[in-house]
Design an enzyme around this catalytic site. Structure first.
Site, PDB file in Angstrom:
ATOM      1  N   CYS A  43      -5.405 -52.077  18.742  1.00  0.00           N
ATOM      2  CA  CYS A  43      -5.702 -51.383  17.484  1.00  0.00           C
ATOM      3  C   CYS A  43      -7.199 -51.158  17.300  1.00  0.00           C
ATOM      4  O   CYS A  43      -7.641 -50.040  17.044  1.00  0.00           O
ATOM      5  CB  CYS A  43      -5.137 -52.177  16.310  1.00  0.00           C
ATOM      6  N   CYS A  48      -5.813 -47.524  17.136  1.00  0.00           N
ATOM      7  CA  CYS A  48      -5.892 -46.991  15.770  1.00  0.00           C
ATOM      8  C   CYS A  48      -7.317 -46.704  15.284  1.00  0.00           C
ATOM      9  O   CYS A  48      -7.576 -45.636  14.726  1.00  0.00           O
ATOM     10  CB  CYS A  48      -5.271 -47.974  14.786  1.00  0.00           C
ATOM     11  N   LYS A  51      -9.308 -44.090  17.389  1.00  0.00           N
ATOM     12  CA  LYS A  51      -8.528 -42.852  17.217  1.00  0.00           C
ATOM     13  C   LYS A  51      -8.800 -42.210  15.853  1.00  0.00           C
ATOM     14  O   LYS A  51      -9.075 -41.021  15.744  1.00  0.00           O
ATOM     15  CB  LYS A  51      -7.034 -43.187  17.388  1.00  0.00           C
ATOM     16  N   LYS A  52      -8.761 -43.048  14.806  1.00  0.00           N
ATOM     17  CA  LYS A  52      -8.952 -42.501  13.461  1.00  0.00           C
ATOM     18  C   LYS A  52     -10.372 -41.960  13.303  1.00  0.00           C
ATOM     19  O   LYS A  52     -10.579 -40.915  12.685  1.00  0.00           O
ATOM     20  CB  LYS A  52      -8.647 -43.581  12.415  1.00  0.00           C
ATOM     21  N   ALA A 115      -4.637 -66.078  30.131  1.00  0.00           N
ATOM     22  CA  ALA A 115      -3.813 -67.293  30.107  1.00  0.00           C
ATOM     23  C   ALA A 115      -2.411 -66.941  30.570  1.00  0.00           C
ATOM     24  O   ALA A 115      -1.887 -65.875  30.230  1.00  0.00           O
ATOM     25  CB  ALA A 115      -3.771 -67.871  28.695  1.00  0.00           C
ATOM     26  N   GLY A 176       5.313 -36.353  23.950  1.00  0.00           N
ATOM     27  CA  GLY A 176       5.543 -35.772  22.623  1.00  0.00           C
ATOM     28  C   GLY A 176       5.610 -36.830  21.545  1.00  0.00           C
ATOM     29  O   GLY A 176       6.129 -36.584  20.455  1.00  0.00           O
ATOM     30  N   TYR A 178       3.685 -40.257  19.293  1.00  0.00           N
ATOM     31  CA  TYR A 178       2.544 -40.435  18.395  1.00  0.00           C
ATOM     32  C   TYR A 178       1.232 -40.066  19.111  1.00  0.00           C
ATOM     33  O   TYR A 178       0.430 -39.309  18.609  1.00  0.00           O
ATOM     34  CB  TYR A 178       2.370 -41.914  18.049  1.00  0.00           C
ATOM     35  N   ILE A 179       1.025 -40.724  20.271  1.00  0.00           N
ATOM     36  CA  ILE A 179      -0.294 -40.641  20.901  1.00  0.00           C
ATOM     37  C   ILE A 179      -0.562 -39.232  21.410  1.00  0.00           C
ATOM     38  O   ILE A 179      -1.646 -38.676  21.202  1.00  0.00           O
ATOM     39  CB  ILE A 179      -0.411 -41.694  22.033  1.00  0.00           C
ATOM     40  N   GLU A 182      -1.166 -36.906  18.362  1.00  0.00           N
ATOM     41  CA  GLU A 182      -2.430 -37.187  17.674  1.00  0.00           C
ATOM     42  C   GLU A 182      -3.621 -36.688  18.497  1.00  0.00           C
ATOM     43  O   GLU A 182      -4.524 -36.030  17.962  1.00  0.00           O
ATOM     44  CB  GLU A 182      -2.560 -38.692  17.411  1.00  0.00           C
ATOM     45  N   HIS A 436      -1.524 -33.427 -11.939  1.00  0.00           N
ATOM     46  CA  HIS A 436      -1.767 -32.001 -11.700  1.00  0.00           C
ATOM     47  C   HIS A 436      -3.252 -31.669 -11.680  1.00  0.00           C
ATOM     48  O   HIS A 436      -3.987 -32.228 -12.485  1.00  0.00           O
ATOM     49  CB  HIS A 436      -1.074 -31.219 -12.829  1.00  0.00           C
ATOM     50  N   GLU A 441       2.176 -33.927  -6.334  1.00  0.00           N
ATOM     51  CA  GLU A 441       2.973 -33.828  -7.560  1.00  0.00           C
ATOM     52  C   GLU A 441       4.346 -33.235  -7.264  1.00  0.00           C
ATOM     53  O   GLU A 441       5.322 -33.479  -7.983  1.00  0.00           O
ATOM     54  CB  GLU A 441       2.256 -32.993  -8.633  1.00  0.00           C
TER      55      GLU A 441
HETATM   56  P1  NDP Z   1       6.085 -42.933  22.421  1.00  0.00           P
HETATM   57  O1  NDP Z   1       7.135 -43.825  22.952  1.00  0.00           O
HETATM   58  O2  NDP Z   1       5.992 -42.660  20.964  1.00  0.00           O
HETATM   59  O3  NDP Z   1       6.148 -41.528  23.151  1.00  0.00           O
HETATM   60  C1  NDP Z   1       6.201 -41.421  24.550  1.00  0.00           C
HETATM   61  C2  NDP Z   1       6.372 -39.957  24.879  1.00  0.00           C
HETATM   62  O4  NDP Z   1       6.299 -39.773  26.292  1.00  0.00           O
HETATM   63  C3  NDP Z   1       7.715 -39.430  24.427  1.00  0.00           C
HETATM   64  O5  NDP Z   1       7.526 -38.124  23.974  1.00  0.00           O
HETATM   65  C4  NDP Z   1       8.534 -39.471  25.709  1.00  0.00           C
HETATM   66  O6  NDP Z   1       9.545 -38.508  25.762  1.00  0.00           O
HETATM   67  C5  NDP Z   1       7.471 -39.136  26.739  1.00  0.00           C
HETATM   68  N1  NDP Z   1       7.809 -39.646  28.056  1.00  0.00           N
HETATM   69  C6  NDP Z   1       8.218 -40.893  28.383  1.00  0.00           C
HETATM   70  N2  NDP Z   1       8.437 -40.985  29.712  1.00  0.00           N
HETATM   71  C7  NDP Z   1       8.159 -39.770  30.234  1.00  0.00           C
HETATM   72  C8  NDP Z   1       8.218 -39.221  31.544  1.00  0.00           C
HETATM   73  N3  NDP Z   1       8.621 -39.965  32.572  1.00  0.00           N
HETATM   74  N4  NDP Z   1       7.875 -37.930  31.719  1.00  0.00           N
HETATM   75  C9  NDP Z   1       7.495 -37.181  30.659  1.00  0.00           C
HETATM   76  N5  NDP Z   1       7.430 -37.637  29.406  1.00  0.00           N
HETATM   77  C10 NDP Z   1       7.758 -38.913  29.189  1.00  0.00           C
HETATM   78  O7  NDP Z   1       4.750 -43.561  22.992  1.00  0.00           O
HETATM   79  P2  NDP Z   1       3.242 -43.336  22.674  1.00  0.00           P
HETATM   80  O8  NDP Z   1       2.577 -43.672  23.952  1.00  0.00           O
HETATM   81  O9  NDP Z   1       2.960 -42.024  22.051  1.00  0.00           O
HETATM   82  O10 NDP Z   1       2.957 -44.453  21.573  1.00  0.00           O
HETATM   83  C11 NDP Z   1       3.345 -45.798  21.789  1.00  0.00           C
HETATM   84  C12 NDP Z   1       3.574 -46.519  20.489  1.00  0.00           C
HETATM   85  O11 NDP Z   1       2.321 -46.803  19.894  1.00  0.00           O
HETATM   86  C13 NDP Z   1       4.326 -45.731  19.434  1.00  0.00           C
HETATM   87  O12 NDP Z   1       5.704 -45.827  19.588  1.00  0.00           O
HETATM   88  C14 NDP Z   1       3.847 -46.356  18.175  1.00  0.00           C
HETATM   89  O13 NDP Z   1       4.657 -47.458  17.872  1.00  0.00           O
HETATM   90  C15 NDP Z   1       2.461 -46.799  18.492  1.00  0.00           C
HETATM   91  N6  NDP Z   1       1.471 -45.883  17.905  1.00  0.00           N
HETATM   92  C16 NDP Z   1       1.400 -45.735  16.543  1.00  0.00           C
HETATM   93  C17 NDP Z   1       0.501 -44.873  15.978  1.00  0.00           C
HETATM   94  C18 NDP Z   1       0.455 -44.723  14.500  1.00  0.00           C
HETATM   95  O14 NDP Z   1       0.992 -45.555  13.799  1.00  0.00           O
HETATM   96  N7  NDP Z   1      -0.139 -43.651  13.966  1.00  0.00           N
HETATM   97  C19 NDP Z   1      -0.426 -44.104  16.788  1.00  0.00           C
HETATM   98  C20 NDP Z   1      -0.272 -44.305  18.193  1.00  0.00           C
HETATM   99  C21 NDP Z   1       0.649 -45.166  18.712  1.00  0.00           C
HETATM  100  P3  NDP Z   1      10.999 -38.739  25.073  1.00  0.00           P
HETATM  101  O15 NDP Z   1      10.809 -38.517  23.613  1.00  0.00           O
HETATM  102  O16 NDP Z   1      11.842 -37.694  25.723  1.00  0.00           O
HETATM  103  O17 NDP Z   1      11.405 -40.117  25.435  1.00  0.00           O
END
Ligand code: NDP
Length: 453
Positions: A43, A48, A51-52, A115, A176, A178-179, A182, A436, A441
């Site tokens: 984080c 986080c 990133k932010k 560890a 596709g 979160y990461i 973003e 407002h 709202e």
């Molecule tokens: P996610 O699990 O959210 O997304 C992984 C993405 O990669 C999905 O779109 C998945 O597709 C795709 N993927 C997985 N394997 C392959 C592959 N072999 N080939 C192509 N595409 C693939 O992981 P992230 O790394 O984005 O984030 C990890 C976690 O970190 C999140 O789940 C979240 O909990 C946390 N996080 C939270 C944030 C926040 O609170 N704002 C910000 C960043 C991270 P598919 O959908 O088809 O499985």
């Protein structure tokens, strides 16, 4: 039997540091913590927080354009990645110092070492020392994973993004989640020409369909070249030093940089866990019961290493519940229900509770939804749209889900989350007077359902 410590924590991220600090300062326990990398964990050091800060940095060009539309004579003379990066890392150093001090001031002994677990009460440090503890807390977090694609080693992950020597001219982002989403917004805002490939039908799988649909639409509107149903077949370095990418849709294109944001896996490799009886799941995550206890009674685990809900505030809650249970004699389960969360896309998505699709499968619902051009950007002539949505249980009238796509949605959902967590009904929202003129709202002024299902 006497031990060196009452508690030995492995991992100095948000969850581990909180548990160690509270156990030591509030219960007088003798606590040690080992961290092999930097204190603060994902984080603070590579997630986080940086990133932010990059989200903030990336939003200024849009603000300059908007300011011009409001009559300001503004010039955007460009972004200095080097200057930003220096400042960013100075801030991370400062935060790491705070984490170290928190531990020190609480009387926690910390080790800059890896560890591993030797038995139910013993850990071995990379220095060769062994330490015993009545309880061991696993809080090692996770790390990015790369799919096995030819040339995958050419790609960077979110760990590397904060260390780039310079901003690439073009970047391909794979994933596709979160990461991926973003960073697509961040890099696009910083002036990088961003292409994103996602293998599924729509980004942000698992979130409300309408909400993620609008996020994707706005990302495209902002300039991200998003390709759905597309994956990478292979990658190779070409003669110019750039990366040639062959996609499943037949495209062959060259990018300066490729970022894989394809999920994360728990840091359980070579930790000695299975040998001592700790059970791991198929993804390598530590399996725990409702109290975060592993199959070995003296060993507990919290945070991303357990792959429950991988969010910093959840890891912290799990750490606090662990201390309450083990050191305060008050068995406490971390509450994983109705966790508000935000995705810092542009625009942001804030969400709490069930998506429309999830709720529909559980019983009759009413859906209230509105999408509109907010005053601030509409005045500037921008086409941006925002969305406010409530998913209501038709029987109890309770708000089952609240989904907001808008600038500042992260801030809004924190507050809406309180009402939803309290069990607010649609009528409670209706009784609340609108503030407002604001975007939010609309969340209390939606009169008729757009759908019943
Ligand atoms: P996610 O699990 O959210 O997304 C992984 C993405 O990669 C999905 O779109 C998945 O597709 C795709 N993927 C997985 N394997 C392959 C592959 N072999 N080939 C192509 N595409 C693939 O992981 P992230 O790394 O984005 O984030 C990890 C976690 O970190 C999140 O789940 C979240 O909990 C946390 N996080 C939270 C944030 C926040 O609170 N704002 C910000 C960043 C991270 P598919 O959908 O088809 O499985």
């Amino acid at each position: 039997m006497t031990f060196d410590y009452d508690l030995f924590v492995i991992g100095g991220g948000s969850g581990g540091v909180r548990a160690a600090r509270v156990a030591a300062s509030e219960t007088g326990a003798k606590v040690a913590l080992a961290e092999e990398d930097r204190y603060g964990g994902t984080c603070v050091i590579r997630g986080c927080v940086p990133k932010k800060l990059m989200v903030f940095a990336s939003e200024f060009p849009g603000m300059v354009d908007e300011a011009r539309a409001y009559g300001w004579d503004m010039v955007n003379a460009g972004f200095n990645w080097g200057a930003f990066k220096t400042k960013l890392h100075a801030e991370l150093d400062r935060l790491e110092g705070i984490y170290r001090n928190l531990l020190k001031n609480a009387g926690v002994e910390s080790f800059d070492a890896r560890a591993t677990v030797v038995d139910a009460h013993t850990v071995e440090l990379s220095t060769g020392e062994r330490k015993t503890a009545k309880h061991i807390l696993l809080a090692m977090g996770g790390q990015p994973v790369k799919p096995e694609i030819p040339g995958a080693d050419l790609a960077i992950t979110s760990n590397d993004i904060f260390h780039m020597e310079q901003l690439p001219g073009t970047m391909l982002i794979l994933g596709g989640g979160y990461i991926a989403c973003e960073f697509a917004g961040i890099l696009n805002g910083l002036g990088v020409d961003v292409t994103q490939y996602y293998r599924g039908a729509q980004v942000l799988r698992g979130f409300d369909d309408e909400a993620r649909g609008l996020v994707a639409e706005e990302m495209r509107q902002n300039g991200v070249d998003l390709h759905l149903g597309t994956n990478i077949l292979s990658m190779a370095r070409d003669a110019s030093g750039r990366i040639r990418v062959v996609a499943t849709n037949g495209d062959e294109r060259v990018f300066d940089q490729v970022l894989f944001a394809t999920g994360r896996s728990p840091n359980t490799d070579a930790m000695g866990l299975e040998a001592v009886g700790v059970k791991l799941g198929r993804g390598g995550q530590v399996l725990v019961d409702d109290y975060s206890q592993t199959a070995v009674p003296s060993i507990y685990a919290i945070g991303d290493v357990t792959d429950r809900v991988n969010l910093t505030p959840v890891a912290i809650r799990e750490g606090m519940a662990f201390v309450e249970t083990v050191f305060k004699g008050n068995p406490t389960k971390p509450d994983h229900e109705l966790i508000p969360t935000a995705i810092f896309t542009q625009p942001e998505m804030g969400t709490v509770g069930m998506s429309e699709e999830e709720a529909r499968d559980k019983g009759p619902i009413e859906v209230y939804c509105t999408s509109f051009k907010p005053m601030q950007t509409a005045f500037a002539g921008r086409p941006d749209r925002v969305m406010m949505k409530l998913v209501i249980c038709a029987d109890t009238r309770r708000v089952l889900g609240c989904h907001i796509v808008a600038p500042g949605a992260g801030e809004m959902i924190q507050l809406a989350g309180i009402a939803v967590k309290m069990g607010a009904t649609k009528e409670d929202f209706d009784r609340t007077v609108a503030v407002h003129p604001t975007m939010s709202e609309e969340i209390v002024t939606m009169k008729a359902p757009v759908r019943r299902a």
